[in-house]
Design a protein around this motif. Structure first.
Motif, PDB file in Angstrom:
ATOM      1  N   ALA A 145      38.420  50.215 -40.015  1.00  0.00           N
ATOM      2  CA  ALA A 145      37.257  49.472 -40.515  1.00  0.00           C
ATOM      3  C   ALA A 145      36.694  50.133 -41.763  1.00  0.00           C
ATOM      4  N   GLU A 146      36.648  51.449 -41.762  1.00  0.00           N
ATOM      5  CA  GLU A 146      36.108  52.176 -42.922  1.00  0.00           C
ATOM      6  C   GLU A 146      37.048  52.094 -44.116  1.00  0.00           C
ATOM      7  N   GLN A 147      38.340  52.178 -43.875  1.00  0.00           N
ATOM      8  CA  GLN A 147      39.312  52.070 -44.968  1.00  0.00           C
ATOM      9  C   GLN A 147      39.253  50.698 -45.633  1.00  0.00           C
ATOM     10  N   LEU A 148      39.072  49.655 -44.829  1.00  0.00           N
ATOM     11  CA  LEU A 148      39.034  48.294 -45.355  1.00  0.00           C
ATOM     12  C   LEU A 148      37.765  48.025 -46.151  1.00  0.00           C
ATOM     13  N   ASP A 149      36.670  48.673 -45.777  1.00  0.00           N
ATOM     14  CA  ASP A 149      35.412  48.494 -46.506  1.00  0.00           C
ATOM     15  C   ASP A 149      34.532  49.725 -46.339  1.00  0.00           C
ATOM     16  N   PRO A 150      34.698  50.723 -47.221  1.00  0.00           N
ATOM     17  CA  PRO A 150      33.898  51.951 -47.129  1.00  0.00           C
ATOM     18  C   PRO A 150      32.391  51.704 -47.275  1.00  0.00           C
ATOM     19  N   ALA A 151      32.012  50.585 -47.885  1.00  0.00           N
ATOM     20  CA  ALA A 151      30.592  50.283 -48.101  1.00  0.00           C
ATOM     21  C   ALA A 151      29.951  49.552 -46.921  1.00  0.00           C
ATOM     22  N   ASN A 152      30.731  49.246 -45.901  1.00  0.00           N
ATOM     23  CA  ASN A 152      30.210  48.511 -44.745  1.00  0.00           C
ATOM     24  C   ASN A 152      29.184  49.368 -43.992  1.00  0.00           C
ATOM     25  N   PRO A 153      27.903  48.978 -44.002  1.00  0.00           N
ATOM     26  CA  PRO A 153      26.885  49.812 -43.351  1.00  0.00           C
ATOM     27  C   PRO A 153      27.020  49.864 -41.842  1.00  0.00           C
ATOM     28  N   ARG A 154      27.634  48.828 -41.248  1.00  0.00           N
ATOM     29  CA  ARG A 154      27.780  48.828 -39.787  1.00  0.00           C
ATOM     30  C   ARG A 154      28.787  49.877 -39.315  1.00  0.00           C
ATOM     31  N   VAL A 155      29.772  50.174 -40.141  1.00  0.00           N
ATOM     32  CA  VAL A 155      30.713  51.249 -39.800  1.00  0.00           C
ATOM     33  C   VAL A 155      29.955  52.570 -39.711  1.00  0.00           C
ATOM     34  N   THR A 156      29.118  52.840 -40.700  1.00  0.00           N
ATOM     35  CA  THR A 156      28.332  54.078 -40.700  1.00  0.00           C
ATOM     36  C   THR A 156      27.332  54.087 -39.555  1.00  0.00           C
ATOM     37  N   LEU A 157      26.757  52.934 -39.240  1.00  0.00           N
ATOM     38  CA  LEU A 157      25.815  52.828 -38.126  1.00  0.00           C
ATOM     39  C   LEU A 157      26.466  53.213 -36.805  1.00  0.00           C
ATOM     40  N   ILE A 158      27.640  52.662 -36.518  1.00  0.00           N
ATOM     41  CA  ILE A 158      28.325  52.966 -35.262  1.00  0.00           C
ATOM     42  C   ILE A 158      28.799  54.414 -35.237  1.00  0.00           C
TER      43      ILE A 158
END
Length: 215
Positions: A145-158
């Motif tokens: 998930a992070e590789q596909l979109d490093p800017a995704n805030p939900r990845v950082t949230l989880i």
């Protein structure tokens, strides 16, 4: 004849536009409810609502995504109340709709993040026995998930939640978790979903942790 064809085309366009606006209205209403809903019963009702939309809109990935998310949030609510034995069935229900969403939308960071959350629920049925299997799979999905979109805030949230609740001897801590929640909030401040119906949840959850309300 030309006028007839034109009238028919305009009528058809109006019908399509009306159906589309009804779809977007129904989805927006349910999405807004989803972020504010916490009880397993209400989350189940929302999952049923999203599933009905998914059954009609077979070419759209978002209804399946939100059906899965409603089940995942139901599982997280069950876990908070100590009902871990119910997680297996709830996670299995969520899996069906993640699979359906991914069949329509490949290589999507948001969908891989839901897969991570499903594996985490399955792990929590029996953490001691399942950490090596489902814990490892959850970590792999989070990385995708992070590789596909490093800017995704939900990845950082989880990632922040995981770190916050992981003991220091295993690499986590509340202090490290709080730093990640701050990073998530920074990402939320600049994040823009691709469409009005794409995922945009999680900011309130990060704010909740940063307010000091979590224990």
């Amino acid at each position: 004849m030309r006028k007839y064809v034109l009238s028919f085309a305009l009528g058809l366009m109006s019908l399509v536009s009306y159906a589309q606006s009804n779809y977007e209205k129904a989805m927006t209403e349910k999405i807004n409810k989803l972020e504010a809903t916490r009880s397993p019963e209400e989350l189940q009702a929302l999952a049923n609502d999203f599933q009905r939309i998914a059954d009609k809109e077979k070419d759209k990935w978002q209804p399946n995504y939100y059906t899965a998310l409603a089940y995942i949030q139901k599982g997280r609510s069950q876990m908070q109340s100590g009902n871990n034995q119910a997680l297996e069935e709830t996670a299995d229900q969520a899996q069906k709709f993640v699979d359906a969403a991914e069949s329509l939308e490949k290589n999507n960071s948001e969908i891989h993040l839901l897969q991570k959350m499903i594996y985490s629920l399955k792990m929590m049925v029996n953490p001691m026995e399942r950490f090596r299997t489902f814990g490892g799979r959850a970590e792999e999905e989070l990385k995708k998930a992070e590789q596909l979109d490093p800017a995704n805030p939900r990845v950082t949230l989880i990632k922040a939640e995981d770190t916050y609740y992981t003991p220091e001897q295993f690499g986590g801590s509340k202090t490290k978790g709080m730093e990640l929640f701050k990073t998530a909030m920074e990402k939320f401040s600049t994040f823009k979903p691709k469409t009005a119906l794409d995922p945009n949840w999680g900011k309130m959850e990060a704010q909740y942790f940063l307010s000091g309300a979590a224990r």
